[in-house]
Scaffold this motif. Structure first.
Motif, PDB file in Angstrom:
ATOM      1  N   SER A 131      43.768  35.678  43.324  1.00 53.78           N
ATOM      2  CA  SER A 131      44.136  37.031  42.894  1.00 53.78           C
ATOM      3  C   SER A 131      44.198  38.031  44.040  1.00 53.78           C
ATOM      4  N   ARG A 132      43.404  37.784  45.088  1.00 55.82           N
ATOM      5  CA  ARG A 132      43.347  38.819  46.128  1.00 55.82           C
ATOM      6  C   ARG A 132      43.794  38.342  47.497  1.00 55.82           C
ATOM      7  N   MET A 133      44.163  37.067  47.594  1.00 54.76           N
ATOM      8  CA  MET A 133      44.564  36.557  48.913  1.00 54.76           C
ATOM      9  C   MET A 133      45.894  35.814  48.794  1.00 54.76           C
ATOM     10  N   THR A 134      46.710  35.940  49.810  1.00 55.23           N
ATOM     11  CA  THR A 134      47.905  35.105  49.842  1.00 55.23           C
ATOM     12  C   THR A 134      47.484  33.734  50.380  1.00 55.23           C
ATOM     13  N   ALA A 135      48.377  32.766  50.240  1.00 59.81           N
ATOM     14  CA  ALA A 135      48.079  31.438  50.792  1.00 59.81           C
ATOM     15  C   ALA A 135      47.823  31.558  52.300  1.00 59.81           C
ATOM     16  N   GLN A 136      48.568  32.430  52.945  1.00 58.33           N
ATOM     17  CA  GLN A 136      48.378  32.625  54.393  1.00 58.33           C
ATOM     18  C   GLN A 136      46.990  33.195  54.692  1.00 58.33           C
ATOM     19  N   ASP A 137      46.534  34.137  53.846  1.00 61.63           N
ATOM     20  CA  ASP A 137      45.184  34.712  54.049  1.00 61.63           C
ATOM     21  C   ASP A 137      44.125  33.615  53.987  1.00 61.63           C
ATOM     22  N   VAL A 138      44.287  32.718  52.999  1.00 56.28           N
ATOM     23  CA  VAL A 138      43.304  31.641  52.837  1.00 56.28           C
ATOM     24  C   VAL A 138      43.315  30.763  54.083  1.00 56.28           C
ATOM     25  N   LEU A 139      44.514  30.421  54.503  1.00 53.73           N
ATOM     26  CA  LEU A 139      44.653  29.572  55.694  1.00 53.73           C
ATOM     27  C   LEU A 139      44.023  30.250  56.918  1.00 53.73           C
ATOM     28  N   ASP A 140      44.282  31.545  57.056  1.00 50.03           N
ATOM     29  CA  ASP A 140      43.729  32.282  58.208  1.00 50.03           C
ATOM     30  C   ASP A 140      42.201  32.272  58.187  1.00 50.03           C
TER      31      ASP A 140
END
Ligand SMILES: Cc1cc2nc3c(=O)[nH]c(=O)nc-3n(C[C@H](O)[C@H](O)[C@H](O)COP(=O)(O)O)c2cc1C
Ligand code: FES
Length: 642
Positions: free
Chosen positions: A168-177
């Protein structure tokens, strides 16, 4: 249970569960991990439930079977919440006393708590027990808090909140980062940075991708992954779903060895529950993300833990490694991008997402972040699972947590990294354990097996044992591994059986070099480690075996002989009766004598001779001295003629 359709639904439901749960309500948690079950934990749980029922306490006291908290040596382990009073080696007979004294009377049953063997001090609370006190149990501590078969228990301890946050609060890229920033390295062997592996898969052009849990865990003596899968399966599932979201996979697999029936049961149940609650399936928590998981039971071949062999087995073919021209995160399962991570790696992911990379990186060393679970076994006082920050010294793990070497013996070495790891000697006890330090010392982290050896361990025999294991487990596809290891096994066996000859060490070194350079997969490439590390630190033992036909540890049967010290023998008949070869002469009141022709050097006489007599002696490198033999014979003759 209606499906949870959004993060808000999840939070409302979690709040209901938490509100329903009275934090002061006593809860009796009995470890129902495989170790404690083997000690009779199932009966302890049943007797607790019956006792609570018969005392009319069912409404006010909870009783549950939980995952393994790690102190398996002293199972069944019982923890009484909320005080966290810890009882060890509990039997069904102890249950009425615990209920009467602790649950009703709020008193500690002193005889069941940890007692320091040196000082006699009692440690009633989990946090005071040295075994736990010196650990940093980020992952393992949840095991004893929850019934591993209850998704609601997992939700109460914030379960699936990392998934909700990610979706809900992170993009897939955020998670990866975040995963990249945490710098978490894979816990299953090679220590490859998980974030980089994930990124490679995410960037691969193929649309269909997979995420896979490696729960093959074939290292002798290792059971970290089993304990996590049995004790907290939802945490692994949550990590896997987050991984799927980050790289764009819609399907996940759990590859688990079928010899782990409880782990298989619990992960299957966890998947079913996650589907019912809406954490798996379509449009998870209203995010539009779809994800499903299947369980695949492996047939127990060690080589199937290797990434390409595992994927080949998942495809339904014989589990043999294949050449890695392209990494499997780009071309893996069915030639599609596939992220394979170890159970413990996946279990770390919800923590990293919830608490952040900064929290994770506060633990560990420059190159190895976070905590690591080790299974501490062998000649050690406290056997079990240990979770410590990377960088903890071997000395702290073995002495502060493990309680040192039992029976007054001296520490000799610790074998880390599974069968293809290495042996680390006493002079390196202050080594700070992390991926790089272990590799530099000629061993490796592997998945976290730690086998402690005392002075009675023969290092040549240790190398022979592990090379034999790897010879048996080699898939046989490539010659350097299949034939090279077989030859190494033969030579090492010859050495331990007294047939070693000049030049054997050099031949073993050559075979090692070829196996490391030319084997197809990491099984063969790392297989010589047990030989090379024992040669590096214990060369004198190899030379003693070969040149003097002597086993300095007095272990190798073909190189030792036993005799009875006539001065000490009390003619008690115990060894004479127990000798399986009927090789002991003598009688009531007659000093005993070992017939060397019949003796198989099994050591039974040594084991059964009462310590106060201490009459059995072991020799190596020379036959039993003629003078002593003669004395023995004389005594026997004299005794018989009376
Ligand atoms: C012979 C062999 C056996 C292995 N067995 C396992 C295993 O049982 N579990 C595991 O997680 N990794 C095992 N590995 C390592 C895997 O190949 C792979 O590196 C790992 O699963 C990747 O996950 P990680 O990056 O999270 O460690 C093995 C490797 C080899 C060469
Ligand atoms: S199985 Fe119970 S403490 Fe490990």
């Amino acid at each position: 249970m209606a499906q949870l359709k959004s993060p808000e639904d999840l939070e409302i439901f979690r709040l209901e569960l938490v509100t329903r749960k009275d934090p002061d309500k006593p809860c009796i948690s009995v470890c129902a991990g495989a170790g404690c079950l083997a000690y009779g934990a199932a009966e302890v749980i049943e007797v607790f439930k019956a006792e609570i029922e018969s005392q009319g306490l069912a409404a006010t006291v909870d009783t549950k079977g939980t995952g393994c908290p790690g102190f398996c040596q002293r199972g069944p382990v019982v923890v009484i919440h909320p005080e966290e009073i810890c009882y060890l080696s509990v039997t069904p007979k102890d249950v009425p006393e615990i209920v009467e004294q602790t649950i009703v009377g709020k008193k500690v049953v002193e005889r069941l708590v940890y007692t320091d063997p040196d000082t006699g001090d009692k440690a009633p609370y989990e946090s005071d027990i040295p075994y736990y006190k010196y650990q940093e149990r980020n992952i393992l501590s949840n095991n004893i808090k929850i019934d591993s078969r209850s998704i609601d228990d997992y939700l109460v301890i914030d379960g699936y909140s990392a998934l909700a946050k990610a979706l809900s609060r992170m993009t897939a890229q955020d998670v990866l980062d975040e995963v990249k920033e945490s710098n978490i390295r894979g816990r299953g062997g090679g220590g490859f940075p998980a974030g980089r592996k994930w990124e490679g898969s995410r960037d691969a052009p193929e649309k269909v991708k997979y995420v896979i849990v490696n729960a093959d865990e074939g290292d002798p003596g290792a059971f970290m992954d089993r304990a996590l899968l049995e004790g907290n399966p939802h945490s692994i599932l949550e990590g896997l779903i987050i991984g799927g979201y980050a790289i764009g996979a819609r399907e996940g697999y759990v590859y688990v060895r079928q010899e782990y029936p409880l782990a298989v049961q619990n992960i299957n149940l966890a998947i079913k529950q996650a589907e019912e609650y809406g954490f798996l399936g379509e449009n998870i928590l209203g995010s539009g993300f779809d994800f499903n998981v299947k369980v695949h039971q492996g047939a127990g071949a060690f080589v199937c833990g290797e990434s390409t062999a595992l994927m080949t087995a998942l495809e339904g073919r014989v589990g043999e490694p294949r050449p890695k021209y392209t990494r499997s995160n780009v071309k893996g399962l069915w030639n599609r991008p596939s992220v394979l991570n170890n159970v413990e790696t996946w279990a770390n992911i919800p923590f990293i997402i919830n608490k952040g990379a900064d929290w994770f990186t506060q633990f560990g060393t420059e190159g190895s972040k976070g905590t690591k679970i080790f299974s501490l076994v062998g000649k050690i006082t406290n056997t079990g699972l240990v979770e410590v920050p990377m960088g903890t010294t071997l000395r702290d793990i073995i002495y502060k947590i493990g309680g040192g070497i039992p029976n007054g013996k001296k520490f000799k070495a610790v074998q880390t990294g599974g069968p293809s790891g290495g042996c680390i000697p006493e002079e390196l006890l202050d080594l700070q354990v992390d991926f790089d330090a272990l590799t530099e010392a000629g061993s490796m982290m592997g998945s976290g097996g730690m086998i402690v050896m005392d002075e009675d361990t023969c290092m040549v025999d240790v190398a022979r044992y592990f090379i034999r294991f790897l010879t048996d487990e080699s898939c046989g596809k490539c010659i350097p591994c299949r034939e090279g290891l077989r030859q190494m096994d033969k030579i090492l066996t010859n050495i331990t059986e007294g047939r070693g000859k000049e030049g054997d060490i050099e031949t073993l070194e050559e075979l090692s070099e070829v196996a490391m350079e030319a084997s197809l997969c990491a099984l063969g490439k790392s297989a010589p480690n047990p030989f090379l590390s024992t040669l590096r630190y214990f060369r004198h033992e190899y030379e003693a075996h070969i040149k003097q036909k002597c086993c300095p540890a007095l272990y190798c049967k073909a190189l030792i002989s036993h005799y009875i010290d006539p001065e000490k023998c009390q003619a008690c008949l115990i060894c004479l009766r127990k000798c399986p070869s009927q090789g002991i002469d003598g009688g009531k009141g007659l000093i005993h004598f070992i017939d060397q022709d019949k003796c198989s050097n099994c050591g039974t006489c040594l084991e059964v001779c009462p310590p106060k007599f201490d009459a059995i002696r072991k020799f190596s490198g020379e036959p039993v001295p003629a003078r002593i033999l003669e004395e023995n014979r004389k005594i026997v003759r004299k005794s018989k003629s009376k």
